[in-house]
Write a protein that holds these residues in place. Structure first.
Motif, PDB file in Angstrom:
ATOM      1  N   SER A 157      10.936   6.457 -15.718  1.00  0.00           N
ATOM      2  CA  SER A 157      11.520   5.115 -15.733  1.00  0.00           C
ATOM      3  C   SER A 157      11.773   4.622 -17.150  1.00  0.00           C
ATOM      4  CB  SER A 157      10.571   4.148 -15.013  1.00  0.00           C
ATOM      5  OG  SER A 157       9.325   4.119 -15.696  1.00  0.00           O
ATOM      6  N   ASP A 158      11.501   5.438 -18.148  1.00  0.00           N
ATOM      7  CA  ASP A 158      11.670   5.035 -19.541  1.00  0.00           C
ATOM      8  C   ASP A 158      13.066   5.361 -20.091  1.00  0.00           C
ATOM      9  OD1 ASP A 158       9.051   4.216 -19.580  1.00  0.00           O
ATOM     10  OD2 ASP A 158       8.301   6.145 -20.319  1.00  0.00           O
ATOM     11  N   LEU A 159      14.002   5.660 -19.211  1.00  0.00           N
ATOM     12  CA  LEU A 159      15.327   6.084 -19.634  1.00  0.00           C
ATOM     13  C   LEU A 159      16.009   5.031 -20.518  1.00  0.00           C
ATOM     14  CD1 LEU A 159      17.526   8.208 -19.482  1.00  0.00           C
ATOM     15  CD2 LEU A 159      18.343   7.132 -17.396  1.00  0.00           C
ATOM     16  N   ALA A 160      15.980   3.782 -20.127  1.00  0.00           N
ATOM     17  CA  ALA A 160      16.645   2.726 -20.894  1.00  0.00           C
ATOM     18  C   ALA A 160      16.008   2.573 -22.277  1.00  0.00           C
ATOM     19  CB  ALA A 160      16.588   1.410 -20.135  1.00  0.00           C
ATOM     20  N   ALA A 161      14.701   2.671 -22.348  1.00  0.00           N
ATOM     21  CA  ALA A 161      14.007   2.548 -23.633  1.00  0.00           C
ATOM     22  C   ALA A 161      14.364   3.706 -24.560  1.00  0.00           C
ATOM     23  CB  ALA A 161      12.499   2.486 -23.410  1.00  0.00           C
ATOM     24  N   GLU A 162      14.470   4.901 -24.023  1.00  0.00           N
ATOM     25  CA  GLU A 162      14.813   6.065 -24.847  1.00  0.00           C
ATOM     26  C   GLU A 162      16.249   5.978 -25.349  1.00  0.00           C
ATOM     27  OE1 GLU A 162      13.698   9.912 -23.400  1.00  0.00           O
ATOM     28  OE2 GLU A 162      11.892   9.110 -22.459  1.00  0.00           O
TER      29      GLU A 162
END
Length: 89
Positions: free
Chosen positions: A73-78
Motif C-alpha cells: 500500500s506504499d505505492l503512492a509514497a514511493e
C-alpha cells in the motif's frame, strides 16, 4: 663553373632540403599523435559520462519495476519519493 654549382647543389642543397623535410615530417607526425591522444581522452570521458548516466537510469528502472510489481500500500509514497529525488542530466 656549372659543374661546381651542380656539385654544390648535390653536396649541400640536397642534404639540407632532406633535413628540413624530415624535420617537417617529424613535427607533423607529433602533431597528429597529440590530436589522436586528445581525441582518445575526449572519447574516454564521454564514455564514462554515458556509463554513469546509464547506471542512474538502470537504477531508476529497477525502482520503477519494483514499484510496479509491489502489491503493498506504499505505492503512492514511493512515487512521491521518486519525484523528490534530484534529476541528474
Amino acid at each position: 663553373m656549372e659543374n661546381w654549382v651542380l656539385f654544390f647543389v648535390i653536396v649541400v642543397g640536397v642534404p639540407v632540403i632532406a633535413g628540413v623535410a624530415n624535420d617537417i615530417f617529424k613535427r607533423w607526425t607529433a602533431l597528429k599523435e597529440k590530436q589522436l591522444e586528445h581525441a582518445a581522452v575526449l572519447a574516454a570521458d564521454k564514455a564514462a559520462a554515458q556509463t554513469a548516466h546509464l547506471e542512474r537510469l538502470e537504477q531508476r528502472m529497477r525502482v520503477l519495476e519494483r514499484i510496479a510489481t509491489d502489491k503493498g500500500s506504499d505505492l503512492a509514497a514511493e512515487i512521491e519519493d521518486l519525484r523528490a529525488e534530484p534529476r541528474a542530466n
